[in-house]
Design an enzyme around this catalytic site. Structure first.
Site, mmCIF file in Angstrom:
data_model
loop_
_atom_site.group_PDB
_atom_site.id
_atom_site.type_symbol
_atom_site.label_atom_id
_atom_site.label_comp_id
_atom_site.label_asym_id
_atom_site.label_seq_id
_atom_site.Cartn_x
_atom_site.Cartn_y
_atom_site.Cartn_z
ATOM 1 N N GLY A 190 1.506 -11.791 10.434
ATOM 2 C CA GLY A 190 2.349 -11.440 11.568
ATOM 3 C C GLY A 190 2.447 -12.554 12.591
ATOM 4 C CB CYS A 226 -2.482 0.061 8.994
ATOM 5 S SG CYS A 226 -1.117 1.194 9.263
ATOM 6 C CD GLU A 263 3.209 -0.132 10.645
ATOM 7 O OE1 GLU A 263 2.477 0.872 10.551
ATOM 8 O OE2 GLU A 263 4.219 -0.302 9.949
ATOM 9 C CG ASN A 307 -0.370 -0.207 2.506
ATOM 10 O OD1 ASN A 307 0.768 -0.669 2.618
ATOM 11 N ND2 ASN A 307 -1.099 0.114 3.564
ATOM 12 N N GLY A 344 2.233 -5.610 7.811
ATOM 13 C CA GLY A 344 1.255 -6.360 7.025
ATOM 14 C C GLY A 344 0.114 -6.849 7.887
ATOM 15 C CB SER A 345 -2.402 -9.413 7.220
ATOM 16 O OG SER A 345 -1.693 -10.636 7.144
ATOM 17 C CB THR A 346 -3.463 -9.554 12.474
ATOM 18 O OG1 THR A 346 -3.642 -8.146 12.640
ATOM 19 C CG2 THR A 346 -3.334 -10.202 13.840
#
Length: 302
Positions: free
Chosen positions: A210, A261, A227, A129, A205-207
């Site tokens: 992560g 985010c 993050e 992004n 990125g995404s949970t």
């Protein structure tokens, strides 16, 4: 090869080599070999090289902005602002090598002191992004602290990261200090996370991903910075300036096409103010100009 698609046209913008496990291993080996020399530089020398890199990025910021706009589909005005942030980030951290201060601590019979030392090879994994600006937020401090890096950009948007690698080389950053590997996260990202010679992972990125990175890094006791994704609501109460709230809401929700985010993914409005707020919001949303990312008037890329 990776076919990099331009979202606005759905045409192939460029083809780049698709990295795999072997390419990651080679990049880590280069970074590990370069680490002693990069670490050994005097703080002023490393600072001067990072200033030179900031200058080189500034000289090419328009080309980088166009490339980012085309690859990510974001308005050129937004891309220009992001490239300014990239340059500013490197200028800021160019001063850090001479300010990596420890502490002096009184203890019985004398003093103890702490120093800050680089970890070694750092793996950086960034999303699509805000491709280069998020990479810069990770690259600049890692390099300033004396680490060497292996950067994995998103497979969808690798072009500015690859261009950064070549700019860094031309700016005088020694070979092996900056390495970029473009490929799928399931292969390239996983190998970086699990590689025994990578000392730290920084991921945005995404949970879900992560969690897997935290688990994968645990096997080799890596340091990890995550993050992860999250969305936030706008809260609008009846005593607010409803016109101002409605005017501000679209950019908070639709900036970067909502791929942020900290985007406002929903609006919670006090019931007594709902009708008035929605009437104002309709006009604000309908005025957003969607179009060619390279058109100066575009507010959201198509």
């Amino acid at each position: 090869m990776i076919q990099v698609i331009e979202p606005a046209t759905e045409a192939v913008l460029e083809e780049v080599p698709r990295a795999g496990v072997e390419e990651v291993d080679a990049a880590v080996a280069r970074a590990r070999e370069a680490f002693p020399g990069w670490r050994a530089l005097q703080p002023g020398e490393r600072s001067a090289l990072l200033h030179a890199l900031a200058d080189a990025l500034a000289a090419e910021r328009e080309e980088l902005a166009v490339l980012e706009a085309r690859n990510a589909g974001k308005p050129i005005a937004d891309a220009r602002g992001e490239m300014e942030m990239v340059v500013a980030t490197f200028r800021y951290y160019a001063g850090a090598p001479e300010r990596l201060l420890g502490d002096t601590i009184p203890v019985a019979g004398g003093q103890a002191f702490t120093v800050r030392e680089p970890l070694g090879v750092v793996g950086l994994i960034v999303p699509w992004n805000f491709p280069l600006v998020i990479a810069a937020w990770k690259l600049a401090p890692a390099l300033a602290a004396g680490n060497t890096v292996v950067l994995k950009p998103a497979e969808l948007t690798p072009l500015t990261a690859l261009r950064f690698e070549s700019i860094a080389a031309r700016a005088g950053i020694p070979p092996g200090v900056v390495n970029v590997v473009a490929g799928p996260g399931s292969v390239v990202g996983r190998r970086i996370v699990e590689h025994p010679d990578v000392a730290k992972i920084a991921f945005t990125g995404s949970t879900e991903v992560g969690r897997s990175i935290a688990a994968g890094a645990a096997a080799t006791i890596k340091r990890v910075t995550l993050e992860l994704g999250g969305k936030s609501p706008n809260l609008v109460f009846a005593d607010a300036d409803l016109e101002a709230a409605a005017a501000a809401a679209p950019s908070a929700a639709f900036g970067n096409a909502g791929q942020d985010c900290c985007a406002r993914s929903r609006i919670l409005v006090q019931s007594s103010a709902l009708d008035e707020f929605m009437a104002a919001l309709e006009g604000a949303v309908s005025s957003i100009r969607v179009g060619d990312p390279l058109d100066e008037r575009t507010q959201m890329g198509r």
